[in-house]
Design a protein around this motif. Sequence first.
Motif, PDB file in Angstrom:
ATOM      1  N   ASP A   2     -30.724  74.317   8.454  1.00 25.59           N
ATOM      2  CA  ASP A   2     -30.178  72.998   8.141  1.00 25.59           C
ATOM      3  C   ASP A   2     -28.726  73.182   7.694  1.00 25.59           C
ATOM      4  OD1 ASP A   2     -29.440  70.588   6.922  1.00 25.59           O
ATOM      5  OD2 ASP A   2     -31.512  70.147   6.375  1.00 25.59           O
ATOM      6  N   ALA A   3     -27.791  72.840   8.592  1.00 22.36           N
ATOM      7  CA  ALA A   3     -26.379  73.076   8.301  1.00 22.36           C
ATOM      8  C   ALA A   3     -25.923  72.252   7.103  1.00 22.36           C
ATOM      9  CB  ALA A   3     -25.535  72.741   9.528  1.00 22.36           C
ATOM     10  N   GLN A   4     -26.410  71.031   6.992  1.00 24.67           N
ATOM     11  CA  GLN A   4     -26.012  70.189   5.859  1.00 24.67           C
ATOM     12  C   GLN A   4     -26.493  70.779   4.542  1.00 24.67           C
ATOM     13  OE1 GLN A   4     -27.196  66.068   6.462  1.00 24.67           O
ATOM     14  NE2 GLN A   4     -25.088  65.564   6.998  1.00 24.67           N
ATOM     15  N   LEU A   5     -27.696  71.349   4.565  1.00 21.86           N
ATOM     16  CA  LEU A   5     -28.241  71.940   3.339  1.00 21.86           C
ATOM     17  C   LEU A   5     -27.427  73.166   2.923  1.00 21.86           C
ATOM     18  CD1 LEU A   5     -30.610  71.219   1.500  1.00 21.86           C
ATOM     19  CD2 LEU A   5     -31.974  72.925   2.720  1.00 21.86           C
ATOM     20  N   ILE A   6     -27.041  73.965   3.909  1.00 24.38           N
ATOM     21  CA  ILE A   6     -26.215  75.135   3.611  1.00 24.38           C
ATOM     22  C   ILE A   6     -24.869  74.703   3.047  1.00 24.38           C
ATOM     23  CG2 ILE A   6     -25.017  77.105   4.630  1.00 24.38           C
ATOM     24  CD1 ILE A   6     -27.327  77.285   6.656  1.00 24.38           C
ATOM     25  N   ALA A   7     -24.283  73.675   3.667  1.00 27.23           N
ATOM     26  CA  ALA A   7     -22.994  73.178   3.187  1.00 27.23           C
ATOM     27  C   ALA A   7     -23.106  72.641   1.766  1.00 27.23           C
ATOM     28  CB  ALA A   7     -22.476  72.091   4.125  1.00 27.23           C
ATOM     29  N   LEU A 132     -20.200  61.973 -10.171  1.00 22.78           N
ATOM     30  CA  LEU A 132     -20.147  63.065  -9.212  1.00 22.78           C
ATOM     31  C   LEU A 132     -21.429  63.146  -8.402  1.00 22.78           C
ATOM     32  CD1 LEU A 132     -18.703  65.554  -8.097  1.00 22.78           C
ATOM     33  CD2 LEU A 132     -19.703  66.879  -9.960  1.00 22.78           C
ATOM     34  N   PHE A 133     -22.564  63.142  -9.086  1.00 31.99           N
ATOM     35  CA  PHE A 133     -23.827  63.271  -8.374  1.00 31.99           C
ATOM     36  C   PHE A 133     -24.117  62.045  -7.518  1.00 31.99           C
ATOM     37  CE2 PHE A 133     -24.716  66.506 -11.665  1.00 31.99           C
ATOM     38  CZ  PHE A 133     -25.022  67.558 -10.804  1.00 31.99           C
ATOM     39  N   LEU A 134     -23.779  60.880  -8.023  1.00 30.48           N
ATOM     40  CA  LEU A 134     -24.033  59.652  -7.279  1.00 30.48           C
ATOM     41  C   LEU A 134     -23.217  59.620  -5.990  1.00 30.48           C
ATOM     42  CD1 LEU A 134     -25.695  57.049  -7.552  1.00 30.48           C
ATOM     43  CD2 LEU A 134     -23.669  55.953  -8.490  1.00 30.48           C
ATOM     44  N   SER A 135     -22.013  60.171  -6.031  1.00 30.35           N
ATOM     45  CA  SER A 135     -21.178  60.178  -4.830  1.00 30.35           C
ATOM     46  C   SER A 135     -21.480  61.366  -3.925  1.00 30.35           C
ATOM     47  CB  SER A 135     -19.694  60.193  -5.223  1.00 30.35           C
ATOM     48  OG  SER A 135     -19.408  61.333  -5.997  1.00 30.35           O
ATOM     49  N   LEU A 136     -21.950  62.488  -4.504  1.00 32.12           N
ATOM     50  CA  LEU A 136     -22.152  63.714  -3.730  1.00 32.12           C
ATOM     51  C   LEU A 136     -23.480  63.741  -2.986  1.00 32.12           C
ATOM     52  CD1 LEU A 136     -21.097  66.573  -3.028  1.00 32.12           C
ATOM     53  CD2 LEU A 136     -22.306  67.392  -5.071  1.00 32.12           C
ATOM     54  N   LEU A 137     -24.572  63.439  -3.687  1.00 32.19           N
ATOM     55  CA  LEU A 137     -25.890  63.605  -3.077  1.00 32.19           C
ATOM     56  C   LEU A 137     -26.069  62.798  -1.792  1.00 32.19           C
ATOM     57  CD1 LEU A 137     -28.284  63.764  -6.181  1.00 32.19           C
ATOM     58  CD2 LEU A 137     -27.139  65.617  -4.974  1.00 32.19           C
ATOM     59  N   PRO A 138     -25.672  61.524  -1.742  1.00 31.77           N
ATOM     60  CA  PRO A 138     -25.904  60.756  -0.510  1.00 31.77           C
ATOM     61  C   PRO A 138     -25.170  61.307   0.705  1.00 31.77           C
ATOM     62  CG  PRO A 138     -25.433  59.290  -2.350  1.00 31.77           C
ATOM     63  CD  PRO A 138     -25.120  60.671  -2.807  1.00 31.77           C
ATOM     64  N   GLN A 139     -24.092  62.068   0.486  1.00 32.75           N
ATOM     65  CA  GLN A 139     -23.332  62.606   1.621  1.00 32.75           C
ATOM     66  C   GLN A 139     -24.127  63.643   2.404  1.00 32.75           C
ATOM     67  OE1 GLN A 139     -20.483  61.022   2.069  1.00 32.75           O
ATOM     68  NE2 GLN A 139     -20.904  59.977   0.123  1.00 32.75           N
ATOM     69  N   PHE A 140     -25.171  64.178   1.799  1.00 32.22           N
ATOM     70  CA  PHE A 140     -25.935  65.248   2.436  1.00 32.22           C
ATOM     71  C   PHE A 140     -27.362  64.810   2.774  1.00 32.22           C
ATOM     72  CE2 PHE A 140     -22.480  67.258   0.216  1.00 32.22           C
ATOM     73  CZ  PHE A 140     -22.034  68.213   1.115  1.00 32.22           C
ATOM     74  N   VAL A 141     -27.543  63.514   2.935  1.00 29.64           N
ATOM     75  CA  VAL A 141     -28.823  62.973   3.406  1.00 29.64           C
ATOM     76  C   VAL A 141     -28.634  62.577   4.868  1.00 29.64           C
ATOM     77  CG1 VAL A 141     -30.566  61.182   3.134  1.00 29.64           C
ATOM     78  CG2 VAL A 141     -29.434  62.126   1.118  1.00 29.64           C
ATOM     79  N   PRO A 142     -29.253  63.301   5.800  1.00 30.37           N
ATOM     80  CA  PRO A 142     -29.062  62.994   7.224  1.00 30.37           C
ATOM     81  C   PRO A 142     -29.536  61.588   7.569  1.00 30.37           C
ATOM     82  CG  PRO A 142     -30.086  65.149   6.931  1.00 30.37           C
ATOM     83  CD  PRO A 142     -30.102  64.468   5.595  1.00 30.37           C
ATOM     84  N   ASP A 143     -28.877  60.982   8.538  1.00 30.48           N
ATOM     85  CA  ASP A 143     -29.269  59.652   9.006  1.00 30.48           C
ATOM     86  C   ASP A 143     -30.709  59.676   9.498  1.00 30.48           C
ATOM     87  OD1 ASP A 143     -26.746  58.737   8.483  1.00 30.48           O
ATOM     88  OD2 ASP A 143     -26.016  59.044  10.527  1.00 30.48           O
ATOM     89  N   LEU A 153     -34.657  67.358  -3.216  1.00 30.72           N
ATOM     90  CA  LEU A 153     -34.400  68.743  -2.825  1.00 30.72           C
ATOM     91  C   LEU A 153     -32.990  69.161  -3.247  1.00 30.72           C
ATOM     92  CD1 LEU A 153     -35.066  71.366  -1.331  1.00 30.72           C
ATOM     93  CD2 LEU A 153     -34.334  70.253   0.798  1.00 30.72           C
ATOM     94  N   LEU A 154     -32.010  68.295  -3.024  1.00 29.23           N
ATOM     95  CA  LEU A 154     -30.630  68.602  -3.405  1.00 29.23           C
ATOM     96  C   LEU A 154     -30.503  68.770  -4.922  1.00 29.23           C
ATOM     97  CD1 LEU A 154     -28.711  66.102  -1.080  1.00 29.23           C
ATOM     98  CD2 LEU A 154     -29.179  68.526  -0.677  1.00 29.23           C
ATOM     99  N   ALA A 155     -31.213  67.923  -5.658  1.00 33.78           N
ATOM    100  CA  ALA A 155     -31.184  68.012  -7.112  1.00 33.78           C
ATOM    101  C   ALA A 155     -31.769  69.340  -7.584  1.00 33.78           C
ATOM    102  CB  ALA A 155     -31.943  66.842  -7.726  1.00 33.78           C
ATOM    103  N   VAL A 156     -32.863  69.755  -6.967  1.00 36.97           N
ATOM    104  CA  VAL A 156     -33.498  71.031  -7.328  1.00 36.97           C
ATOM    105  C   VAL A 156     -32.535  72.191  -7.070  1.00 36.97           C
ATOM    106  CG1 VAL A 156     -35.320  72.658  -6.672  1.00 36.97           C
ATOM    107  CG2 VAL A 156     -35.873  70.252  -7.045  1.00 36.97           C
ATOM    108  N   ILE A 157     -31.794  72.127  -5.953  1.00 39.15           N
ATOM    109  CA  ILE A 157     -30.840  73.190  -5.631  1.00 39.15           C
ATOM    110  C   ILE A 157     -29.779  73.300  -6.721  1.00 39.15           C
ATOM    111  CG2 ILE A 157     -28.966  73.828  -4.052  1.00 39.15           C
ATOM    112  CD1 ILE A 157     -30.713  72.760  -1.763  1.00 39.15           C
ATOM    113  N   VAL A 158     -29.251  72.170  -7.176  1.00 39.18           N
ATOM    114  CA  VAL A 158     -28.222  72.177  -8.223  1.00 39.18           C
ATOM    115  C   VAL A 158     -28.753  72.827  -9.494  1.00 39.18           C
ATOM    116  CG1 VAL A 158     -26.796  70.751  -9.731  1.00 39.18           C
ATOM    117  CG2 VAL A 158     -27.012  70.162  -7.320  1.00 39.18           C
ATOM    118  N   VAL A 159     -29.947  72.433  -9.901  1.00 40.58           N
ATOM    119  CA  VAL A 159     -30.515  72.966 -11.146  1.00 40.58           C
ATOM    120  C   VAL A 159     -30.796  74.460 -11.007  1.00 40.58           C
ATOM    121  CG1 VAL A 159     -32.463  72.829 -12.738  1.00 40.58           C
ATOM    122  CG2 VAL A 159     -31.460  70.735 -11.813  1.00 40.58           C
TER     123      VAL A 159
END
Length: 211
Positions: A2-7, A132-143, A153-159
């Motif tokens: 998942d390229a978005q997840l890696i990014a 920051l989180f409100l603007s960042l997380l949605p950018q990495f949710v695929p259409d 999942l993104l939140a878990v990665i940050v923690v």
Amino acid sequence: MDAQLIAFTGVAAGMVALPGADFTVVVRNALAYRSAGVATALGVAGGLLVHTALAVAGLAAVLVAVPVLFRTVQLLGGAYVLYLGIGALYAARRRTTTDTGGTADEPAGRGSARALRQGFLTNALNPKAPVLFLSLLPQFVPDGQPPLPRTLLLAVIVVLLALVWFPAVALLVDRMGRWLRRPRTARAIEGGSGAALTALGLVLVSGPLVH
């Protein structure tokens, strides 16, 4: 893969590792003794967990949309960081009139509990984290994907990144403790961290409302 997840992982790693109040408090407490540094690191991760949970739940949007609430959090966070900074400056000054070179002799249990609280509050009261989180997380949710599982999942990665980075910083500081705890070096670090925290606290308390 998942390229978005890696990014996202790369972006989040840079965000977590960026020096700031969290980093400063972890280093300062780790300089006292290892368990305090690790406890502070765990507290910071706990604060990040709060922010990511708020973003996932959408509550951060409310905070950002209501200026009074945002400013209240900003003032509380600034006041707390300012309190930590002044405390560090006082401790640095006290080192010049007392023997030094040793570690803190505060009972480990009580000291670690206080360090855990400091780490948590330093991060949880950061007013810019919800934005920051409100603007960042949605950018990495695929259409087309359900947003809730993905943002979780993104939140878990940050923690998880925080749970790796900040304890590693604390352990590195402790590893270098023989040099870092030399009286002159310890005073410089204590004074530098106190000045940085005090300046950041003043900016948060007196700065304009930021969206």
